[in-house]
Design an enzyme around this catalytic site. Structure first.
Site, PDB file in Angstrom:
ATOM      1  N   ARG A 298       0.732  -1.241  -0.179  1.00 47.47           N
ATOM      2  CA  ARG A 298       0.352   0.128  -0.140  1.00 47.47           C
ATOM      3  C   ARG A 298       1.065   1.137   0.272  1.00 47.47           C
ATOM      4  NH1 ARG A 298      -5.065  -1.771   3.947  1.00 47.47           N
ATOM      5  NH2 ARG A 298      -6.017  -3.094   2.850  1.00 47.47           N
ATOM      6  N   TYR A 439      -5.415  -1.079  -7.030  1.00 42.70           N
ATOM      7  CA  TYR A 439      -4.601  -1.447  -5.663  1.00 42.70           C
ATOM      8  C   TYR A 439      -4.975  -1.635  -5.369  1.00 42.70           C
ATOM      9  CZ  TYR A 439      -1.652  -2.372 -10.343  1.00 42.70           C
ATOM     10  OH  TYR A 439      -1.195  -3.252 -11.640  1.00 42.70           O
ATOM     11  N   GLU A 440      -4.849  -2.673  -4.791  1.00 41.11           N
ATOM     12  CA  GLU A 440      -3.738  -3.504  -2.963  1.00 41.11           C
ATOM     13  C   GLU A 440      -5.244  -2.917  -2.125  1.00 41.11           C
ATOM     14  OE1 GLU A 440      -2.405  -5.154  -2.337  1.00 41.11           O
ATOM     15  OE2 GLU A 440      -1.123  -5.076  -4.180  1.00 41.11           O
ATOM     16  N   GLY A 441      -5.854  -2.829  -2.646  1.00 41.42           N
ATOM     17  CA  GLY A 441      -7.787  -2.372  -1.626  1.00 41.42           C
ATOM     18  C   GLY A 441      -8.039  -0.701  -2.554  1.00 41.42           C
TER      19      GLY A 441
END
Length: 598
Positions: A298, A439-441
């Site tokens: 993140r 991306y990534e949540g």
């Protein structure tokens, strides 16, 4: 298309004034990272990233990665560039020295990472995902796993992936159905399909280490029943070399809006007897390891928003200094002006510049807190810094990637119609950066994480402590020159609004929909205020250097002017968001779903 030139002066200034590099260098394990060494390293990275990696950006977009006979083939130049990247030691610059890394502070490593990402976002995604796997193995792997895999991953000889998403399980990770079972010899076998696997296959290394989430027999439903497995593309023999191919197949590559050179794979595990995997940690504890990977990623994704926006800014400035259109105020009627002379173009460029410098400061500051959390001698300092990292991670990821899209769009606007055609290269940056808020949540999930998990830490005490630091900076600025005092006043107004919004959210714990309704504007508010805080700190440091006779006068005055622009033009947006944060959920549900379409 404009070249990429890493903004070294600003990077070094942030490391010195925001990250307090001298403090980091005094921590155990960082003694070798003296100022001269770091400066030389950044200088060499600037040369390497601009000369070796940056040229990949265009060819990668035009050619893309291709699936040929079940294997991914990367665009021209990627194999050779990656080989040089590994040989130069960039892959493991801030990884532990005991596994072949450079052992540098992460605050320095994130500067190297910014350069690589701005040079080519698609290329940089491969080492980014590898770092997530490294972090997971360092924290959750056993001694054998670390011994067999870590040095190869740290040095970049092998790369890593994260395998979480499935067709029915995106953000809802608990819905995944990939199975793990033990064969007659007690070995774990993996069977299932994963989608959206970044760099799931390629031709740049001899092995790829997949970290795969799966369910073991009898596992509880939802996220409590997830385990993590290490599944190599090629099984490793007793001498540590890649040997027999594992039961893994690349089914297809996604056709995407951007980052064409980064292969986004549909992966099938266990079409035959089952892919052999190795359990990382304990059964049903995969979520802990997953968050280790994701939190690392993140921050890296947040950096992508900054990196692409900075490259877009450089291209916009170069274009504005060449393109003539219209007449500047006061200029002769027969003379067309460079568009950089027009106030609205200056507004666009200053907006991008100010936000970029604020994002850089926030990302590097978060990285320095990670260094302190991991290496400081005082356990209380380590705890406090880790709390700050936990709080800042969703903000750094979401605020920076939202801005990355907005600022790259503004940079395209500077080009006018020329920005909408591919030849200038700015259109590619706009396409590439759009994935970063997903991306990534997704950024909505980051906002929920902020108000639902991070803000309540110590009953709001972590955020309260941070706001006090911001208030102290505002007060100190108020005692400085008129320029600094104005910045301090605007910062004081903004942090007061943020404090009120924070108190309101904490008071509404019994009304979760109200809290969730305010989550996204609150995250934007936090990022905006923290950006103003860190720019204010830099302005004060620049003023001190000027008073001491520092010769880099133009750069230092620009730092003060940029902080002043941010305080006057951008920071007031924070107070404007207070009503959206505290407005409650009723306005969001005032229209029945069936009527939303009109």
């Amino acid at each position: 298309m404009a070249e990429y030139f890493p903004p070294l002066r600003d990077m070094k200034f942030v490391l010195e004034t925001v990250c307090e590099l001298d403090v980091l260098q005094a921590l155990p394990g960082f003694e070798h990272a003296d100022s001269a060494t770091v400066a030389d390293l950044l200088d060499e990275a600037r040369r390497f990233m601009s000369e070796v990696i940056a040229p990949l950006n265009r060819v990668g977009d035009q050619q893309g990665s291709r699936l040929v006979d079940g294997r991914v083939v990367t665009p021209d130049g990627f194999q050779e560039a990656y080989r040089q990247y590994v040989e130069a030691g960039w892959a493991g610059a801030h990884s532990p020295a005991e596994y072949g890394g450079g052992g540098l502070p992460y605050a320095v490593g994130i500067g190297l990472q910014e350069m690589a990402t701005a040079a080519s976002l698609a290329f940089s995604l491969c080492p980014l995902l590898t770092h997530g796997g490294i972090d997971a193995l360092l924290e959750h792997g056993d001694e054998i796993q670390r011994g067999v895999y870590l040095e190869n991953m740290v040095t970049g000889r092998w790369t890593g992936t994260m395998n979480m998403t499935e067709p029915q399980a995106g953000s809802d990770v608990g819905a995944l159905t990939t199975k793990a079972f033990q064969d007659d010899e007690g070995r774990w076998r993996i069977r299932g399909t994963k989608i959206f696997i970044t760099w799931g296959d390629h031709d740049m290394t001899e092995n790829i280490i997949h970290l795969v989430l799966a369910r073991t027999p009898g596992a509880p439903p939802g996220t409590k029943g997830i385990s993590l497995f290490l599944v190599p593309k090629y099984l490793v023999d007793e001498e540590g070399r890649p040997g027999e191919a594992n039961d893994i197949e690349v089914v297809s590559l996604e056709h995407k809006l951007g980052i064409h050179a980064s292969p986004t794979c549909v992966m099938s595990y266990g079409e035959n007897e089952g892919a052999i995997g190795y359990l990382i940690g304990e059964e049903n504890q995969g979520m802990r390891a997953m968050f280790t990977m994701m939190n690392s990623a993140r921050l890296g994704v947040g950096l992508e928003g900054l990196a692409v926006a900075d490259r877009a800014y450089q291209q916009a400035v170069a274009f504005a200094q060449e393109r003539r259109q219209g007449r500047a105020v006061g200029a002769p009627t027969t003379e067309s002006a460079l568009i950089i002379e027009h106030p609205d173009v200056r507004r666009m460029l200053m907006t991008i510049k100010a936000y970029n410098e604020a994002m850089r400061a926030l990302m590097y500051y978060a990285a320095s807190r990670i260094d302190l959390a991991e290496h400081h001698r005082d356990p209380e300092v380590r705890t406090a810094c880790q709390e700050t990292v936990d709080l800042l991670t969703p903000v750094a990821k979401a605020w920076s990637t939202d801005l990355g899209c907005e600022l790259t769009s503004i940079a395209l606007q500077v080009f006018g119609g020329m920005g909408y055609v591919e030849e200038t290269g700015i259109a590619q940056l706009y396409r590439d950066v759009r994935i970063t808020p997903i991306y990534e949540g997704t950024n909505g999930i980051q906002a929920i994480d902020l108000v639902g998990r991070k803000l309540p830490m110590r009953d709001g005490g972590v955020m309260t402590d941070l706001l006090r630091e911001v208030e102290a900076t505002a007060a100190a600025l108020g005692e400085g020159s008129p320029e600094l005092a104005t910045i301090g006043l605007r910062l004081q107004e903004a942090v007061a609004a943020l404090g009120r919004a924070t108190s309101w959210l904490l008071s509404r714990a019994d009304a979760p929909n109200d809290v969730l309704a305010g989550a996204t504007p609150y995250l934007r508010m936090v990022g905006t205020v923290l950006g103003g805080w860190l720019l204010g700190r830099q302005a004060a440091a620049a003023a001190d250097k000027l008073a001491a006779g520092d010769m880099d006068e133009d750069f230092l005055r620009a730092k003060i002017a940029t902080a002043g622009f941010y305080a006057g033009q951008l920071l007031p947006q924070a107070a404007g968001l207070e009503g959206a944060v505290t407005g409650g959920s009723d306005p969001l549900f005032a229209i029945e779903p069936k009527y939303l379409a009109g």
